[in-house]
Write a protein that holds these residues in place. Structure first.
Motif, PDB file in Angstrom:
ATOM      1  N   PRO A  11       0.795  -1.230   0.000  1.00 44.57           N
ATOM      2  CA  PRO A  11       0.000   0.000   0.000  1.00 44.57           C
ATOM      3  C   PRO A  11       0.830   1.283   0.000  1.00 44.57           C
ATOM      4  O   PRO A  11       0.327   2.324  -0.415  1.00 44.57           O
ATOM      5  CB  PRO A  11      -0.828  -0.117   1.279  1.00 44.57           C
ATOM      6  N   LYS A  12       2.070   1.217   0.435  1.00 43.79           N
ATOM      7  CA  LYS A  12       2.923   2.418   0.380  1.00 43.79           C
ATOM      8  C   LYS A  12       3.170   2.802  -1.074  1.00 43.79           C
ATOM      9  O   LYS A  12       3.100   3.970  -1.441  1.00 43.79           O
ATOM     10  CB  LYS A  12       4.243   2.173   1.102  1.00 43.79           C
ATOM     11  N   GLU A  13       3.441   1.802  -1.910  1.00 46.80           N
ATOM     12  CA  GLU A  13       3.654   2.039  -3.342  1.00 46.80           C
ATOM     13  C   GLU A  13       2.354   1.966  -4.129  1.00 46.80           C
ATOM     14  O   GLU A  13       2.347   2.210  -5.332  1.00 46.80           O
ATOM     15  CB  GLU A  13       4.672   1.041  -3.885  1.00 46.80           C
ATOM     16  N   GLN A  14       1.269   1.595  -3.463  1.00 46.33           N
ATOM     17  CA  GLN A  14      -0.053   1.438  -4.058  1.00 46.33           C
ATOM     18  C   GLN A  14      -0.028   0.524  -5.280  1.00 46.33           C
ATOM     19  O   GLN A  14      -0.485   0.877  -6.367  1.00 46.33           O
ATOM     20  CB  GLN A  14      -0.665   2.801  -4.383  1.00 46.33           C
ATOM     21  N   LYS A  15       0.506  -0.690  -5.034  1.00 42.39           N
ATOM     22  CA  LYS A  15       0.516  -1.662  -6.125  1.00 42.39           C
ATOM     23  C   LYS A  15       0.494  -3.090  -5.590  1.00 42.39           C
ATOM     24  O   LYS A  15       0.892  -3.362  -4.459  1.00 42.39           O
ATOM     25  CB  LYS A  15       1.705  -1.450  -7.055  1.00 42.39           C
ATOM     26  N   VAL A  16       0.011  -3.962  -6.440  1.00 39.86           N
ATOM     27  CA  VAL A  16       0.043  -5.402  -6.206  1.00 39.86           C
ATOM     28  C   VAL A  16       1.057  -5.942  -7.200  1.00 39.86           C
ATOM     29  O   VAL A  16       0.971  -5.651  -8.392  1.00 39.86           O
ATOM     30  CB  VAL A  16      -1.348  -6.053  -6.453  1.00 39.86           C
ATOM     31  N   VAL A 105      -9.041  -4.961  -4.508  1.00 39.71           N
ATOM     32  CA  VAL A 105      -8.208  -4.171  -3.592  1.00 39.71           C
ATOM     33  C   VAL A 105      -8.303  -2.689  -3.942  1.00 39.71           C
ATOM     34  O   VAL A 105      -8.244  -2.319  -5.110  1.00 39.71           O
ATOM     35  CB  VAL A 105      -6.727  -4.629  -3.679  1.00 39.71           C
ATOM     36  N   LYS A 106      -8.471  -1.860  -2.907  1.00 36.24           N
ATOM     37  CA  LYS A 106      -8.409  -0.398  -3.056  1.00 36.24           C
ATOM     38  C   LYS A 106      -7.366   0.127  -2.076  1.00 36.24           C
ATOM     39  O   LYS A 106      -7.341  -0.273  -0.914  1.00 36.24           O
ATOM     40  CB  LYS A 106      -9.749   0.255  -2.730  1.00 36.24           C
ATOM     41  N   PHE A 107      -6.522   1.017  -2.562  1.00 33.29           N
ATOM     42  CA  PHE A 107      -5.505   1.614  -1.712  1.00 33.29           C
ATOM     43  C   PHE A 107      -6.048   2.894  -1.082  1.00 33.29           C
ATOM     44  O   PHE A 107      -6.754   3.651  -1.730  1.00 33.29           O
ATOM     45  CB  PHE A 107      -4.235   1.890  -2.512  1.00 33.29           C
ATOM     46  N   ILE A 108      -5.714   3.126   0.173  1.00 36.13           N
ATOM     47  CA  ILE A 108      -6.262   4.246   0.934  1.00 36.13           C
ATOM     48  C   ILE A 108      -5.232   5.353   1.128  1.00 36.13           C
ATOM     49  O   ILE A 108      -5.527   6.522   0.940  1.00 36.13           O
ATOM     50  CB  ILE A 108      -6.780   3.767   2.303  1.00 36.13           C
ATOM     51  N   GLY A 109      -4.021   5.002   1.521  1.00 34.54           N
ATOM     52  CA  GLY A 109      -2.989   5.995   1.828  1.00 34.54           C
ATOM     53  C   GLY A 109      -2.486   5.786   3.244  1.00 34.54           C
ATOM     54  O   GLY A 109      -2.633   4.710   3.819  1.00 34.54           O
ATOM     55  N   ASP A 110      -1.921   6.840   3.823  1.00 32.92           N
ATOM     56  CA  ASP A 110      -1.376   6.711   5.177  1.00 32.92           C
ATOM     57  C   ASP A 110      -2.452   6.948   6.226  1.00 32.92           C
ATOM     58  O   ASP A 110      -3.630   7.144   5.908  1.00 32.92           O
ATOM     59  CB  ASP A 110      -0.168   7.626   5.361  1.00 32.92           C
ATOM     60  N   HIS A 112      -3.078   9.479   8.118  1.00 35.35           N
ATOM     61  CA  HIS A 112      -3.744  10.780   7.971  1.00 35.35           C
ATOM     62  C   HIS A 112      -4.804  10.719   6.878  1.00 35.35           C
ATOM     63  O   HIS A 112      -5.919  11.229   7.046  1.00 35.35           O
ATOM     64  CB  HIS A 112      -2.711  11.879   7.668  1.00 35.35           C
ATOM     65  N   ASP A 113      -4.475  10.127   5.742  1.00 34.90           N
ATOM     66  CA  ASP A 113      -5.435   9.995   4.645  1.00 34.90           C
ATOM     67  C   ASP A 113      -6.686   9.241   5.104  1.00 34.90           C
ATOM     68  O   ASP A 113      -7.811   9.630   4.783  1.00 34.90           O
ATOM     69  CB  ASP A 113      -4.809   9.251   3.457  1.00 34.90           C
ATOM     70  N   LEU A 114      -6.481   8.148   5.842  1.00 32.31           N
ATOM     71  CA  LEU A 114      -7.614   7.365   6.340  1.00 32.31           C
ATOM     72  C   LEU A 114      -8.461   8.199   7.299  1.00 32.31           C
ATOM     73  O   LEU A 114      -9.692   8.190   7.209  1.00 32.31           O
ATOM     74  CB  LEU A 114      -7.125   6.086   7.027  1.00 32.31           C
ATOM     75  N   GLN A 115      -7.825   8.942   8.193  1.00 31.63           N
ATOM     76  CA  GLN A 115      -8.559   9.801   9.138  1.00 31.63           C
ATOM     77  C   GLN A 115      -9.423  10.821   8.411  1.00 31.63           C
ATOM     78  O   GLN A 115     -10.579  11.036   8.770  1.00 31.63           O
ATOM     79  CB  GLN A 115      -7.577  10.545  10.034  1.00 31.63           C
ATOM     80  N   VAL A 116      -8.861  11.453   7.401  1.00 34.92           N
ATOM     81  CA  VAL A 116      -9.605  12.456   6.635  1.00 34.92           C
ATOM     82  C   VAL A 116     -10.773  11.805   5.911  1.00 34.92           C
ATOM     83  O   VAL A 116     -11.896  12.333   5.923  1.00 34.92           O
ATOM     84  CB  VAL A 116      -8.671  13.209   5.650  1.00 34.92           C
ATOM     85  N   MET A 117     -10.546  10.651   5.297  1.00 34.91           N
ATOM     86  CA  MET A 117     -11.632   9.947   4.596  1.00 34.91           C
ATOM     87  C   MET A 117     -12.769   9.611   5.556  1.00 34.91           C
ATOM     88  O   MET A 117     -13.938   9.753   5.216  1.00 34.91           O
ATOM     89  CB  MET A 117     -11.109   8.682   3.933  1.00 34.91           C
ATOM     90  N   ILE A 118     -12.418   9.143   6.749  1.00 36.09           N
ATOM     91  CA  ILE A 118     -13.444   8.794   7.740  1.00 36.09           C
ATOM     92  C   ILE A 118     -14.198  10.043   8.179  1.00 36.09           C
ATOM     93  O   ILE A 118     -15.429  10.036   8.302  1.00 36.09           O
ATOM     94  CB  ILE A 118     -12.809   8.070   8.944  1.00 36.09           C
ATOM     95  N   MET A 119     -13.481  11.134   8.393  1.00 37.12           N
ATOM     96  CA  MET A 119     -14.099  12.375   8.847  1.00 37.12           C
ATOM     97  C   MET A 119     -15.166  12.854   7.853  1.00 37.12           C
ATOM     98  O   MET A 119     -16.246  13.272   8.254  1.00 37.12           O
ATOM     99  CB  MET A 119     -13.021  13.452   9.028  1.00 37.12           C
ATOM    100  N   PHE A 120     -14.862  12.760   6.549  1.00 37.16           N
ATOM    101  CA  PHE A 120     -15.784  13.262   5.534  1.00 37.16           C
ATOM    102  C   PHE A 120     -16.803  12.216   5.066  1.00 37.16           C
ATOM    103  O   PHE A 120     -17.748  12.563   4.369  1.00 37.16           O
ATOM    104  CB  PHE A 120     -15.010  13.822   4.333  1.00 37.16           C
ATOM    105  N   ASN A 121     -16.597  10.964   5.426  1.00 41.82           N
ATOM    106  CA  ASN A 121     -17.493   9.902   4.955  1.00 41.82           C
ATOM    107  C   ASN A 121     -18.054   9.048   6.079  1.00 41.82           C
ATOM    108  O   ASN A 121     -18.480   7.926   5.852  1.00 41.82           O
ATOM    109  CB  ASN A 121     -16.741   8.995   3.970  1.00 41.82           C
ATOM    110  N   LYS A 122     -18.066   9.560   7.295  1.00 38.37           N
ATOM    111  CA  LYS A 122     -18.501   8.787   8.456  1.00 38.37           C
ATOM    112  C   LYS A 122     -19.896   8.180   8.261  1.00 38.37           C
ATOM    113  O   LYS A 122     -20.167   7.067   8.703  1.00 38.37           O
ATOM    114  CB  LYS A 122     -18.468   9.639   9.710  1.00 38.37           C
TER     115      LYS A 122
END
Length: 140
Positions: A11-16, A105-110, A112-122
């Motif tokens: 997920p760091k490189e966002q690839k399989v 598979v979907k890549f999310i990010g780090d 912080h990215d996950l926190q922001v996604m949750i905040m706006f999509n709770k």
């Protein structure tokens, strides 16, 4: 040692990707080496027993990069090794195609990215089954 071609989720490189590895049939250190984990666990993703080995201490890592699979309700963290299991629970090549796995598979990010996604999509996080299911945030 047996040479193998294994599927790694990074997920760091966002690839399989497929990587060559040396499997020791008498132990599991090769899994730790591939996913860069001291301890690991297996998460079953498909009814046929296919799933991923992931870092059992990943949520405590200094750097955390997240991804999610359409058949698992919560985000997974850091590298994963995609494998199958037989009736006895031994690791075997997966039955699910690499193409299908990549679609799931979907890549999310780090973190912080996950926190922001949750905040706006709770509102999209489902509690229908008694646990937080994040899949509606990432899959239609």
């Amino acid at each position: 040692m047996v040479e193998s071609l294994d599927t790694i989720v990074n997920p760091k490189e966002q690839k399989v990707s497929l990587v060559k590895s040396e499997i020791d049939p008498t132990g599991y250190e090769w899994i730790s080496d591939l996913i860069e984990a001291r301890m690991f666990t297996f998460v079953r993703l498909y009814d046929n027993g296919d799933g991923v080995y992931i870092d059992d201490e990943g949520l405590y890592a200094d750097q955390r990069f997240f991804w999610i699979h359409k058949n698992y309700p919560q985000p997974l963290v850091n590298k994963g090794l995609f494998m199958g299991t037989d009736a006895e629970g031994n690791s075997v090549p997966p039955q699910t195609s690499l193409t299908q796995f990549e679609k799931d598979v979907k890549f999310i990010g780090d973190a912080h990215d996950l926190q922001v996604m949750i905040m706006f999509n709770k509102a999209k996080i489902s509690m229908e089954n008694g646990y937080e299911d994040y899949r509606p945030m990432f899959f239609k």
